[in-house]
Design a protein around this motif. Structure first.
Motif, mmCIF file in Angstrom:
data_model
loop_
_atom_site.group_PDB
_atom_site.id
_atom_site.type_symbol
_atom_site.label_atom_id
_atom_site.label_comp_id
_atom_site.label_asym_id
_atom_site.label_seq_id
_atom_site.Cartn_x
_atom_site.Cartn_y
_atom_site.Cartn_z
ATOM 1 N N PHE A 147 0.815 -1.212 0.000
ATOM 2 C CA PHE A 147 0.000 0.000 0.000
ATOM 3 C C PHE A 147 0.848 1.261 0.000
ATOM 4 O O PHE A 147 0.511 2.246 -0.649
ATOM 5 C CB PHE A 147 -0.928 0.020 1.223
ATOM 6 C CG PHE A 147 -1.789 -1.195 1.338
ATOM 7 C CD1 PHE A 147 -2.904 -1.346 0.526
ATOM 8 C CD2 PHE A 147 -1.479 -2.200 2.231
ATOM 9 C CE1 PHE A 147 -3.708 -2.468 0.613
ATOM 10 C CE2 PHE A 147 -2.270 -3.335 2.326
ATOM 11 C CZ PHE A 147 -3.392 -3.470 1.509
ATOM 12 N N TYR A 151 1.346 4.486 -3.053
ATOM 13 C CA TYR A 151 0.921 5.806 -2.569
ATOM 14 C C TYR A 151 2.059 6.812 -2.718
ATOM 15 O O TYR A 151 1.839 7.944 -3.184
ATOM 16 C CB TYR A 151 0.472 5.714 -1.114
ATOM 17 C CG TYR A 151 0.157 7.060 -0.525
ATOM 18 C CD1 TYR A 151 -1.028 7.716 -0.843
ATOM 19 C CD2 TYR A 151 1.051 7.684 0.336
ATOM 20 C CE1 TYR A 151 -1.310 8.966 -0.311
ATOM 21 C CE2 TYR A 151 0.781 8.930 0.866
ATOM 22 C CZ TYR A 151 -0.403 9.570 0.537
ATOM 23 O OH TYR A 151 -0.673 10.802 1.060
ATOM 24 N N LYS A 154 2.575 7.724 -6.367
ATOM 25 C CA LYS A 154 1.514 8.624 -6.809
ATOM 26 C C LYS A 154 1.749 10.028 -6.264
ATOM 27 O O LYS A 154 1.537 11.021 -6.960
ATOM 28 C CB LYS A 154 0.158 8.099 -6.342
ATOM 29 C CG LYS A 154 -1.019 8.913 -6.812
ATOM 30 C CD LYS A 154 -2.314 8.294 -6.327
ATOM 31 C CE LYS A 154 -3.493 9.165 -6.727
ATOM 32 N NZ LYS A 154 -4.745 8.619 -6.201
ATOM 33 N N LEU A 155 2.211 10.105 -5.039
ATOM 34 C CA LEU A 155 2.469 11.383 -4.403
ATOM 35 C C LEU A 155 3.634 12.124 -5.061
ATOM 36 O O LEU A 155 3.596 13.339 -5.218
ATOM 37 C CB LEU A 155 2.774 11.161 -2.912
ATOM 38 C CG LEU A 155 2.898 12.378 -2.030
ATOM 39 C CD1 LEU A 155 1.543 13.085 -1.931
ATOM 40 C CD2 LEU A 155 3.365 11.954 -0.644
#
Length: 177
Positions: A147, A151, A154-155
């Motif tokens: 996870f 993330y 993407k950030l």
């Protein structure tokens, strides 16, 4: 051949999870015992310094010099860093969070212990940490990295909506004439 297998294979992912959790348990318990039982590295450091001199030296002179001139004077820092580092490496490996970095930090500590003349289980742990590092993200897929890493990707990256190309997020430079 093995590198690709470690990085992509599902059977390797399961094997790496077992290795990762074992490593994490070893680090977590070692750190916990030091955190709760009191820890003073000065005796260990002094012993390693003593092993760096004389005809039968088992610790290399450059490492003994580092220990004598940096680690021993800064022993209070190492008294905090070693237990906290061991505990956090163990936690990261067990949870599968920032797995590659946690294994790298474990490898650094094992190398420091080996350079200081302590063999114990450090060689085996170091070899397992190398395997976890080589396997990259596959070692943490059965863990929170599944996870966390997407993330973070993407950030740190944004998708260009016109070309469907992922570009790093950058701030445009202002030109002055």
């Amino acid at each position: 051949m093995f590198n690709n297998w470690f990085r992509t294979n599902k059977a390797a992912m399961l094997l790496l999870t077992i290795v990762r959790v074992y490593l994490g348990y070893e680090w977590l318990t070692a750190g916990w015992h030091k955190l709760t039982g009191g820890f003073d590295a000065s005796g260990f450091i002094s012993g390693a310094i003593a092993k760096s001199a004389g005809e039968g030296a088992t610790v290399q002179a450059w490492w003994g010099s580092f220990l004598q001139h940096a680690a021993l004077p800064g022993v209070d820092f190492f008294n905090f860093l070693v237990p906290a580092g061991e505990f956090l490496v163990g936690l990261g490996l067990i949870l599968g969070t920032f797995t590659t970095f946690a294994a790298l930090m474990g490898l650094v500590m094992n190398a420091a212990y080996l350079l200081s003349g302590t063999v114990s289980t450090n060689v085996q742990l170091l070899l397992m940490e190398v395997i976890v590092i080589v396997s990259a993200a596959n070692a943490g897929k059965i863990g929170l990295d599944y996870f966390v890493l997407p993330y973070l990707r993407k950030l740190l990256h944004r998708k260009d909506t016109h070309t469907n190309v992922i570009r790093p997020v950058t701030t445009p430079l202002k030109r002055t004439v």
